[in-house]
Design an enzyme around this catalytic site. Structure first.
Site, PDB file in Angstrom:
ATOM      1  N   SER A 241      -9.742   0.718   2.991  1.00  0.00           N
ATOM      2  CA  SER A 241      -8.914   1.589   2.179  1.00  0.00           C
ATOM      3  C   SER A 241      -7.808   0.870   1.409  1.00  0.00           C
ATOM      4  CB  SER A 241      -8.294   2.660   3.083  1.00  0.00           C
ATOM      5  OG  SER A 241      -7.433   2.066   4.026  1.00  0.00           O
TER       6      SER A 241
ATOM      7  N   LYS B  79       0.844  -1.206   0.000  1.00  0.00           N
ATOM      8  CA  LYS B  79       0.000   0.000   0.000  1.00  0.00           C
ATOM      9  C   LYS B  79       0.879   1.257   0.000  1.00  0.00           C
ATOM     10  CE  LYS B  79      -4.030   1.350   2.867  1.00  0.00           C
ATOM     11  NZ  LYS B  79      -4.857   0.902   4.011  1.00  0.00           N
TER      12      LYS B  79
ATOM     13  N   SER C  53      -9.927  -1.922   7.099  1.00  0.00           N
ATOM     14  CA  SER C  53      -9.406  -1.628   5.756  1.00  0.00           C
ATOM     15  C   SER C  53      -8.705  -2.753   5.018  1.00  0.00           C
ATOM     16  CB  SER C  53      -8.436  -0.453   5.824  1.00  0.00           C
ATOM     17  OG  SER C  53      -9.155   0.730   5.660  1.00  0.00           O
TER      18      SER C  53
END
Ligand code: GLN
Length: 494
Positions: free
Chosen positions: A149, A74, A173
């Site tokens: 996310s 990420k 997330s």
């Protein structure tokens, strides 16, 4: 044979026996990353040059289960000399001079980073639609979102671009996109994996975790990442266990519970539809399968007011912590700097331009919550509610080994879908996975079926530091179902 699509264990075998090579895996991984980028938008940066360089020196790394295996991470983790934007304009040109501890450890283990993945701006969000570089699409149906996310990290595992990826989880997330994307998503006990170099969102709830295509593979990733880190004072001491060698379904106690209210149809009279009906039926089947595996499964009463308080509590605490944590994003030290006649004006202009409306709204909320006159009523009270929830869970974990629940109460929504009534119980209860963040409990989502051709997930949560027990429960339940190792066909048009 395309070994990239296999489990980490199978890939290791193939590498050892010479059936494939790291060069071949990386080449295929990069090919897929590039091929799917336009349609699904998993990546902020594909680190082709860097990974090819790393490949050249791979022979010098000692032998290790992750050696030579491509992965993605990420974009809210610091990567030395590589753009790290957190998918926000406020950091759109930020290039750190150091690696996050997880990046460093993966490098030392010989894992090969092929890219930085798209997230909801600054990890605040659950849809994968708020990044400054555009929306991430669901590999099972590009008309639907993948959730966030950690959107890109989930999509690239679901698409078979990499066999594992790294994400962060503050409210759900990792575990929510995992459900929408039909892969495994795991967040360990708070502190099990160092957060040094992860851009902080809400420090008391931030966790580093991973996406894989089966439960056993989580073991290899956590083995490489866990342990004390002098640079993260919340990191837990080293443990003397190898997860990968101990995830085998061998567990002494097999007592599970679920929260009755969350699966009670009477609570969803106004929002019940065929989709929710099927999700709840699937959960009934999961319970039956668990029982066949020797688990006892009991429904328990959780205080309904406390359940309804999960989301407001989460938002209150996370917005307050985020406002404080992100006060260093001023355009002065990191990221693009706007012009201004004074330092204040530079910061004002940089922040005005750098954050989207969504982020600003959370910071306004956070500032309000942290105002002296509101702290007691809002921030401290939210902390008390958090405690009540955690205490109740801790009590339950004395009697039970794990909690099982449907990970989400819908399949991945369409981009344009009318949102369900945000005040309905269905919406409020859909945030139950934040319980895992309140208490730092280890928690995992595994694929458990399909509804309307979209994957759905089962969430399992255990008591603090019971990561190995949790993974073994998940391993056993996974073995009762047929969804292990699945990959989405990225050529579907929806
Ligand atoms: N969806 C939650 C939020 O919007 C969770 C985010 C997260 O876990 N990073 O804050």
């Amino acid at each position: 044979m395309i070994y990239l699509d296999k489990s980490l264990e199978e890939i290791q075998e193939a590498l050892k026996s010479g059936k494939t090579t790291s060069d071949e895996l990386v080449k295929l991984s990069l090919d897929r990353a590039n091929k799917y980028q336009e349609k699904y938008n998993s990546f902020v940066t594909i680190t082709e040059k860097e990974v090819l360089e790393q490949l050249k020196n791979l022979d010098n790394v000692s032998d290790n289960p992750l050696k030579g295996i491509p992965y993605a991470i990420k974009d809210n983790f610091s990567t030395k000399n590589i753009l790290s934007t957190a998918s926000s304009n406020i950091l759109k040109d930020y290039v750190p001079f150091f690696d996050a501890t997880v990046v460093k450890k993966l490098k030392e283990n010989g894992a090969l980073m092929i890219g930085k993945t798209v997230l909801d701006e600054l990890a605040m969000g659950g849809t994968g639609t708020t990044a400054n570089t555009g929306i991430v699409r669901n590999p099972w149906n590009p008309k639907r979102l993948i959730g966030g996310s950690s959107a890109g990290s989930c999509a690239c595992v679901a698409l078979g671009i990499v066999p594992f990826s790294i994400g962060s989880d503050t409210g759900d997330s990792i575990r929510k996109p995992a459900a929408y994307g039909g892969v495994v998503g795991y967040k360990p006990t708070y502190g099990r994996i160092s957060r040094f170099g992860l851009f902080p969102f809400a420090s008391s709830m931030d966790h580093v975790g991973c996406f894989t295509r089966c439960v056993k593979d989580v073991g290899y990733v956590i083995d490489a990442l866990k342990g004390k880190d002098e640079l993260d004072m919340t990191s837990l001491p080293n443990e003397d266990i190898k997860y990968s060698e101990n995830i085998n379904g061998n567990i002494k106690s097999k007592k599970l519970f679920y929260i009755k209210d969350i699966i009670d149809r009477d609570n969803y009279k106004d929002t019940m539809d065929d989709e929710l009906d099927q999700i709840l039926k699937n959960f009934d089947n999961v319970i039956e399968n668990c029982k066949k595996q020797g688990f006892t499964v009991e429904g328990i009463d959780f205080n309904k007011d406390l359940l309804k308080a999960i989301y407001p509590t989460y938002i209150t605490i996370s917005c307050a912590e985020a406002t404080s944590n992100n006060s260093n994003l001023t355009g002065i030290i990191f990221g693009p700097r706007e012009k201004g006649k004074s330092v204040d004006e530079v910061m004002f202009n940089s922040r005005t331009k750098g954050f989207s409306e969504l982020i600003k709204r959370r910071f306004v909320l956070g500032s309000y919550i942290l105002q002296k006159e509101n702290q007691e009523r809002l921030f401290l009270n939210a902390g008390r509610v958090r405690h009540l929830i955690v205490d109740k869970m801790t009590e339950l974990f004395k009697k039970y080994d794990g909690m099982i629940l449907p990970a989400t109460l819908s399949i991945a929504p369409e981009f344009k879908s009318e949102n369900i009534d945000k005040l309905s119980d269905r919406y409020l209860f859909d945030n139950h996975m934040a319980i895992g963040n309140f208490g730092g409990f280890p928690s995992i989502t595994i694929p458990c079926g399909f509804v309307n051709n979209m994957p759905i997930g089962l969430n399992i949560t255990s008591g603090i530091k019971k990561d190995l027990e949790l993974l073994n429960i998940a391993y056993l339940i996974e073995s009762t179902m047929d969804y292990k190792g699945q990959i989405a066909r990225g050529d579907i048009d929806g």
